[in-house]
Scaffold this motif. Structure first.
Motif, mmCIF file in Angstrom:
data_model
loop_
_atom_site.group_PDB
_atom_site.id
_atom_site.type_symbol
_atom_site.label_atom_id
_atom_site.label_comp_id
_atom_site.label_asym_id
_atom_site.label_seq_id
_atom_site.Cartn_x
_atom_site.Cartn_y
_atom_site.Cartn_z
ATOM 1 N N SER A 1 -3.933 1.870 12.094
ATOM 2 C CA SER A 1 -3.822 2.973 11.136
ATOM 3 C C SER A 1 -2.456 3.630 11.318
ATOM 4 O O SER A 1 -1.804 3.438 12.356
ATOM 5 N N GLN B 1 -7.153 0.869 7.155
ATOM 6 C CA GLN B 1 -8.366 0.598 7.930
ATOM 7 C C GLN B 1 -9.158 -0.547 7.304
ATOM 8 O O GLN B 1 -9.687 -1.412 8.008
ATOM 9 N N GLU B 2 -9.206 -0.542 5.972
ATOM 10 C CA GLU B 2 -9.921 -1.621 5.271
ATOM 11 C C GLU B 2 -9.195 -2.957 5.443
ATOM 12 O O GLU B 2 -9.832 -3.997 5.683
ATOM 13 N N ALA C 1 0.129 4.533 -2.569
ATOM 14 C CA ALA C 1 -0.218 5.876 -2.091
ATOM 15 C C ALA C 1 0.810 6.914 -2.532
ATOM 16 O O ALA C 1 0.761 8.060 -2.077
ATOM 17 N N GLY D 1 -10.246 -1.955 10.681
ATOM 18 C CA GLY D 1 -10.195 -0.943 11.733
ATOM 19 C C GLY D 1 -9.201 -1.237 12.835
ATOM 20 O O GLY D 1 -9.174 -0.534 13.845
ATOM 21 N N SER E 1 -4.286 5.808 4.948
ATOM 22 C CA SER E 1 -5.006 5.469 6.182
ATOM 23 C C SER E 1 -6.280 4.688 5.882
ATOM 24 O O SER E 1 -6.600 3.694 6.561
ATOM 25 N N ARG E 2 -6.995 5.112 4.854
ATOM 26 C CA ARG E 2 -8.248 4.448 4.500
ATOM 27 C C ARG E 2 -7.999 2.989 4.105
ATOM 28 O O ARG E 2 -8.731 2.091 4.533
ATOM 29 N N ARG E 3 -6.945 2.757 3.324
ATOM 30 C CA ARG E 3 -6.659 1.393 2.882
ATOM 31 C C ARG E 3 -6.242 0.505 4.045
ATOM 32 O O ARG E 3 -6.626 -0.668 4.117
ATOM 33 N N GLU F 1 0.808 -1.218 0.000
ATOM 34 C CA GLU F 1 0.000 0.000 0.000
ATOM 35 C C GLU F 1 0.845 1.274 0.000
ATOM 36 O O GLU F 1 0.339 2.353 -0.331
ATOM 37 N N LYS G 1 -4.314 10.404 3.736
ATOM 38 C CA LYS G 1 -5.716 9.979 3.854
ATOM 39 C C LYS G 1 -6.005 8.685 3.105
ATOM 40 O O LYS G 1 -6.590 7.745 3.671
ATOM 41 N N PRO G 2 -5.618 8.566 1.816
ATOM 42 C CA PRO G 2 -5.892 7.285 1.135
ATOM 43 C C PRO G 2 -5.122 6.115 1.739
ATOM 44 O O PRO G 2 -5.644 4.995 1.789
#
Length: 209
Positions: free
Chosen positions: A195, A187-188, A155, A192, A183-185, A151, A180-181
């Protein structure tokens, strides 16, 4: 300016044009004194050459200099300088040494030869982008380590060194807008569970992809 470009590493290239030998060198430099030192180094190393033409650009002071070193005016230093200005390269010094082969190249021929010498040396050196990066760390379990690593480049980031204990602490540099992207990945990936945490910012040169 939020980013700028520099040579990645020193380089040396060479070619022959109508029996004249052209040797190109490029270095990343930070000061005019360092640039001048490289030029003097080449003048000593190639003291028996007909010409040691050069140019340099220093970002902090805005200094731009070049020399034809005895070649017809405008046929060497300026064409070399143009190579770096077109690419937006700064903090650079380039020296092109010519051993005359007995055949006159004419103004156009000289301009093309010195342009090629600078361009070949820059291509060999590579280009790095210097920009501000967000430094992050991620504590993740071993089974997800490789997924987290994947990841980072997704990013637009750069992988750093990692620490291996009961879990893995992954370190990375993220570009502006990359947090942000990323962190989002994560989390997925972890449902959760974890992060990235921001631990600082730094300016760093990274080779241009």
């Amino acid at each position: 300016m939020t980013e700028y470009y520099i040579p990645t590493a020193p380089s040396e290239t060479e070619f022959t044009e109508k029996r004249s030998r052209f040797i190109g060198h490029v270095w990343p430099v930070r000061t005019e004194a360092e640039a001048r030192g490289r030029i003097e180094e080449m003048k000593k190393r190639y003291h028996d050459a007909r010409h040691n033409c050069w140019c340099y650009l220093i970002r902090d002071t805005g200094v731009v200099r070049y020399s034809d070193d005895g070649e017809p005016q405008g046929t060497a230093g300026q064409p070399m300088l143009n190579v770096f200005q077109r690419e937006g390269i700064t903090d650079v010094v380039c020296v092109s040494t010519r051993y005359f082969g007995g055949v006159l190249l004419g103004a156009g021929g000289l301009t093309r030869a010195y342009t090629r010498s600078a361009k070949d040396a820059l291509d060999a050196a590579g280009i790095s982008v210097v920009r501000p990066w967000t430094v992050v760390e991620v504590d993740c379990p071993y089974p997800l380590f490789e997924r987290v690593r994947q990841e980072i480049p997704a990013a637009g980031g750069v992988e750093g060194e990692h620490t291996f204990t009961q879990q893995v602490t992954v370190r990375a540099l993220l570009p502006e807008g990359g947090l942000k992207p990323f962190s989002r990945r994560l989390q997925e990936l972890s449902a959760g569970g974890f992060s990235p945490r921001v631990v600082g910012e730094k300016w760093q040169a990274v080779p241009k992809s």
